[in-house]
Motif scaffolding. Structure first.
Motif, short mmCIF file in Angstrom:
data_model
loop_
_atom_site.label_atom_id
_atom_site.label_comp_id
_atom_site.label_asym_id
_atom_site.label_seq_id
_atom_site.Cartn_x
_atom_site.Cartn_y
_atom_site.Cartn_z
N ASN A 1 0.85 -1.38 -0.05
CA ASN A 1 -0.05 0.12 0.08
C ASN A 1 0.87 1.37 0.05
O ASN A 1 0.25 2.38 -0.17
CB ASN A 1 -0.96 -0.05 1.11
N LYS B 1 1.56 5.79 -1.10
CA LYS B 1 1.42 6.69 0.06
C LYS B 1 2.96 7.19 0.00
O LYS B 1 3.68 6.76 -0.52
CB LYS B 1 1.28 5.88 1.23
N TYR C 1 -6.10 -3.92 -2.15
CA TYR C 1 -5.45 -3.31 -0.96
C TYR C 1 -6.08 -4.18 0.29
O TYR C 1 -7.22 -4.19 0.48
CB TYR C 1 -5.72 -1.68 -0.82
N GLY D 1 -7.65 -0.60 5.67
CA GLY D 1 -8.15 0.61 5.52
C GLY D 1 -7.11 1.61 5.34
O GLY D 1 -7.51 2.72 5.10
N SER E 1 -4.99 2.62 3.36
CA SER E 1 -4.95 3.56 1.86
C SER E 1 -6.12 4.14 1.52
O SER E 1 -6.05 4.90 0.63
CB SER E 1 -4.13 2.64 0.89
N GLN E 2 -7.03 3.69 2.50
CA GLN E 2 -8.49 4.17 1.79
C GLN E 2 -9.37 5.08 2.65
O GLN E 2 -10.30 5.82 2.06
CB GLN E 2 -9.34 2.76 1.60
N ILE E 3 -8.94 5.36 3.80
CA ILE E 3 -9.60 5.95 4.99
C ILE E 3 -9.02 7.30 5.38
O ILE E 3 -7.62 7.09 5.97
CB ILE E 3 -10.03 5.00 6.13
#
Length: 252
Positions: A141, A145, A244, A248, A250-252
């Motif tokens: 991930n 980032k 992914y 979470g 990378s998403q939240i």
């Protein structure tokens, strides 16, 4: 019936962590699993564990950054016959280095293993891939980032994301699917090994867990479940994708 009965699978970097967990799960699903690793003792133990649990496995000592070793891996798969149905190119690694401290050797070691090793593993095994085969790359991930002192590793994983898309396009005509898995921080020996001592490792893992919305590290078995999904008929309409598995982060 198990999802992969009668299939052949190869997992690189399979002596510990994500690779070992994936090899076990693929064997549980009925595949004969070829495992590669650089440490003979650990490789033998991994194979013995799978066989003791009723699975079928072959160990091949190999470094994915060595083209001669990769040819030996291909020879072992060829000798068994029936080609290859699942290729999990998992071997990789990295070390912390701030921008001002990065050396050519640090860069070369990281890219030779993570990028070159993955590239030439897939290339070498390409002639053995059966129609309908699934190629799975281990990204991270961190490929979407920023990470202080981890830029070379992150860049190498971003390259694997690019490989996933390009190879999926290139191999679609052969009915070979290519997808990648992007783990977040996973509780593995490799992650702890980034720290210089046990006390620092404990603090590192604690800090990483605090940055995950689910407030914990992932388990290797959770990544292995995603590998089985991508290897199985459940994902036959997926290619070029990245999943992914990071709580979470990378998403939240």
């Amino acid at each position: 019936m198990a999802q992969l009965t009668g299939k052949n699978a190869l997992v690189t970097g399979a002596t510990s962590g994500i690779g070992l967990a994936a090899a076990r799960r693929l064997a549980d699903e009925g595949a004969h699993v070829f495992l590669t690793g650089r440490r003979t003792e650990a490789l033998d133990a991994a194979v013995a564990g799978i066989v003791a649990a009723g699975g079928s496995a072959t160990g091949i000592r190999a470094d994915v950054a060595d083209l001669g070793d990769l040819e030996r891996v291909a020879a072992a798969v060829r000798e068994r016959g029936n080609g290859l149905d699942v290729l999990f190119a998992n071997a990789g690694g990295g070390e912390f280095a701030a921008l001002g401290d990065i050396t050519w050797q640090h860069y070369a070691d990281t890219f030779n293993t993570n990028v070159g090793g993955t590239l030439f593993t897939v290339q070498t095994l390409l002639p053995l891939l059966n129609r309908g085969a699934s190629v799975i790359l281990t990204s991270s991930n961190i490929d979407v980032k920023g990470a202080a002192a981890f830029s070379v590793y992150a860049a190498s994983k971003a390259a694997l994301r690019s490989f996933t898309r390009s190879w999926a396009a290139e191999l679609a005509g052969r009915d070979v699917r290519v997808n990648s898995i992007a783990p977040g921080p996973i509780g593995t020996p490799g992650l702890s090994g980034l720290a210089p001592d046990p006390e620092a490792a404990e603090q590192l893992l604690k800090n990483l867990a605090s940055g995950v919305p689910m407030n914990r590290l992932g388990r290797p078995e959770e990544i292995a479940d995603a590998v089985v999904f991508l290897a199985s008929p459940a994902s036959t309409f997926m290619t070029g994708a990245e999943i992914y598995v990071d709580g979470g982060a990378s998403q939240i």
